[in-house]
Design a protein around this motif. Sequence first.
Motif, PDB file in Angstrom:
ATOM      1  N   HIS A  71       0.563  -1.225   0.657  1.00 53.43           N
ATOM      2  CA  HIS A  71       0.097  -0.220  -0.280  1.00 53.43           C
ATOM      3  C   HIS A  71       0.733   1.895  -0.673  1.00 53.43           C
ATOM      4  O   HIS A  71       1.689   1.695   0.816  1.00 53.43           O
ATOM      5  CB  HIS A  71      -0.818   0.105   0.943  1.00 53.43           C
ATOM      6  CG  HIS A  71      -1.890   1.326   1.013  1.00 53.43           C
ATOM      7  ND1 HIS A  71      -2.751   1.456   0.568  1.00 53.43           N
ATOM      8  CD2 HIS A  71      -1.895   2.475   2.533  1.00 53.43           C
ATOM      9  CE1 HIS A  71      -2.858   2.648   1.269  1.00 53.43           C
ATOM     10  NE2 HIS A  71      -3.109   3.076   1.749  1.00 53.43           N
ATOM     11  N   HIS A  73       1.289   5.495  -2.107  1.00 50.96           N
ATOM     12  CA  HIS A  73       1.085   6.766  -3.249  1.00 50.96           C
ATOM     13  C   HIS A  73       2.283   6.975  -3.500  1.00 50.96           C
ATOM     14  O   HIS A  73       2.355   8.091  -3.233  1.00 50.96           O
ATOM     15  CB  HIS A  73      -0.265   7.715  -2.535  1.00 50.96           C
ATOM     16  CG  HIS A  73      -1.144   6.780  -1.289  1.00 50.96           C
ATOM     17  ND1 HIS A  73      -2.601   6.442  -1.656  1.00 50.96           N
ATOM     18  CD2 HIS A  73      -1.329   6.827   0.203  1.00 50.96           C
ATOM     19  CE1 HIS A  73      -3.294   5.830  -0.719  1.00 50.96           C
ATOM     20  NE2 HIS A  73      -2.826   6.024   0.189  1.00 50.96           N
ATOM     21  N   HIS A 217      -9.044   1.948   1.594  1.00 55.65           N
ATOM     22  CA  HIS A 217      -8.886   2.451   3.045  1.00 55.65           C
ATOM     23  C   HIS A 217      -9.674   1.884   3.651  1.00 55.65           C
ATOM     24  O   HIS A 217     -10.842   2.070   2.695  1.00 55.65           O
ATOM     25  CB  HIS A 217      -8.340   3.634   3.539  1.00 55.65           C
ATOM     26  CG  HIS A 217      -7.207   4.427   2.499  1.00 55.65           C
ATOM     27  ND1 HIS A 217      -7.353   5.526   1.603  1.00 55.65           N
ATOM     28  CD2 HIS A 217      -5.747   4.157   2.891  1.00 55.65           C
ATOM     29  CE1 HIS A 217      -6.187   5.992   1.306  1.00 55.65           C
ATOM     30  NE2 HIS A 217      -5.421   5.384   1.586  1.00 55.65           N
ATOM     31  N   HIS A 254      -4.178  -0.630   6.520  1.00 56.34           N
ATOM     32  CA  HIS A 254      -4.549   0.037   7.623  1.00 56.34           C
ATOM     33  C   HIS A 254      -5.233  -0.635   8.562  1.00 56.34           C
ATOM     34  O   HIS A 254      -4.662  -1.587   9.520  1.00 56.34           O
ATOM     35  CB  HIS A 254      -5.699   1.532   7.987  1.00 56.34           C
ATOM     36  CG  HIS A 254      -4.368   2.221   6.734  1.00 56.34           C
ATOM     37  ND1 HIS A 254      -3.093   2.400   7.579  1.00 56.34           N
ATOM     38  CD2 HIS A 254      -4.810   3.130   5.767  1.00 56.34           C
ATOM     39  CE1 HIS A 254      -2.474   3.038   6.411  1.00 56.34           C
ATOM     40  NE2 HIS A 254      -3.547   3.724   5.615  1.00 56.34           N
ATOM     41  N   ASP A 305       2.682   2.815   2.935  1.00 60.36           N
ATOM     42  CA  ASP A 305       2.029   4.167   2.911  1.00 60.36           C
ATOM     43  C   ASP A 305       2.331   5.195   1.685  1.00 60.36           C
ATOM     44  O   ASP A 305       3.498   4.808   2.075  1.00 60.36           O
ATOM     45  CB  ASP A 305       1.419   4.225   3.880  1.00 60.36           C
ATOM     46  CG  ASP A 305      -0.299   5.315   4.290  1.00 60.36           C
ATOM     47  OD1 ASP A 305      -0.688   5.241   2.795  1.00 60.36           O
ATOM     48  OD2 ASP A 305      -0.860   5.909   5.295  1.00 60.36           O
TER      49      ASP A 305
HETATM   50 ZN   LIG Z   1      -3.062   5.342   2.515  1.00 63.13          ZN
END
Ligand SMILES: [Zn+2]
Length: 440
Positions: A71, A73, A217, A254, A305
């Motif tokens: 995960h 970005h 998420h 998460h 993340d």
């Molecule tokens: Zn995220």
Amino acid sequence: MLMKVDYSIRCRAMVPMAEGAPDVVRDALILIRGNKVEWAGAAKDAPVDVSAANVVNMPHAYAIPGFVNTHTHAAMVLMRGFGDDLALQEWLTTKIFPTEEGLTGDDVYWGTLLASIEMIKSGCTSFADMYFFMEGAAQAVADSGIRATLARSVSSISDPNAEKLKESLEFCLRWNGVADGRITTMMSPHSLYTCSPYYVRRLVNLAKENGLGIHTHLAETKREEQYAMENFGMSTARKMDELGLFDVKALVAHCVWLSDEDMGIMAEKGVCVAHNPGSNMKIASGIARVTDMRKKGLTVGIGTDGAASNNNLDMLEEMRLATLLAKVSTLDPTALPARETLKMATLDGAKCLPGGDTIGAIAHGMKADIAFIDTRAEHMCPEHDVISNIVYAASAADVDTVFVDGKPVMQGRRMLYVDEQEVKRQCAERAARLVGRSKV
Ligand SMILES: [Zn+2]
């Protein structure tokens, strides 16, 4: 009969992570043909008649399956270090969202390229990304040589007429399987608190009709769970299940605030979880109950993340955070041992991605996505336990060479397909523009 291969690589030891294989194979040999591992094992057991186009000797290196960052970005590296140490809502509304307003497709291209270099340099060979301007992200993946599962993140807040659903689907269909199959795609509602139930249901239907998975998420903060209880009278996980999200291949990031019941539902539906310990600690979201999730049969991978909330994309560091956090939060030093943590960062992470059964282990027939970790630094000596040294002692700078899809993408810490200096220059300039300054 003569076995013809493209690469014959001999190294100090290998951690195959494959079903039925030993944990560690010393003096290992890996034979690669095309984009796959043809043979891997102890050099003494190697096939006798081998003709290799390239012979590589790395007597000081451990070979491990490349890390899978489940995960991130990626392009948020452009916002690394911009607005640290703030409360989540303040950080999002005063720093991140206004900066993202100014993003262009070219920014995302260069940002994703920088992120790809950073990930490759820390031994990562695949990542699951959700962001905007994904054409730029896809081009960066194609150019850098890394593997990725890309998703155009959407929300009904920023898309009241649901026009981006179509755009997101078109992106998925256009890029799935591109770059020799290194790119796969998923659909991505940002979260339940930014997407109306109607919007999520429409997205789920599009994913079902087109055989696509979903990356989102879930249960990241306490506030998010309170929102779900107040608005729907049930947890985020139960609501997403009701909306059909768990009926497709689902990767959810998460999962800090899951109840036992949520875990049970998700385990039954085969939902995959991305655990993001660094981000959860930095934003003070809480501690995901990884040990409980794994006990209930959930597949849990590790993710960094975005760099704005981490602030790096170093999977070695993330792996260490995962095991340390599992231990201290349960007051149990036996929680998440080194081998299990490495499995989460490789084989289990791979299962979270579409087509993930072909990566995450070094074995015959698997795609040759392999990281080679140099063992000559002081912190790698002595060598009581290979896996312990990798999980508890190694650093990203020890990653020497990385293969993706049967080809080296970094050798001797030098990227082979991208100009590292140019990427850094572009990103520094673009980051300065985005945060409203003319010069760094
Ligand atoms: Zn995220």
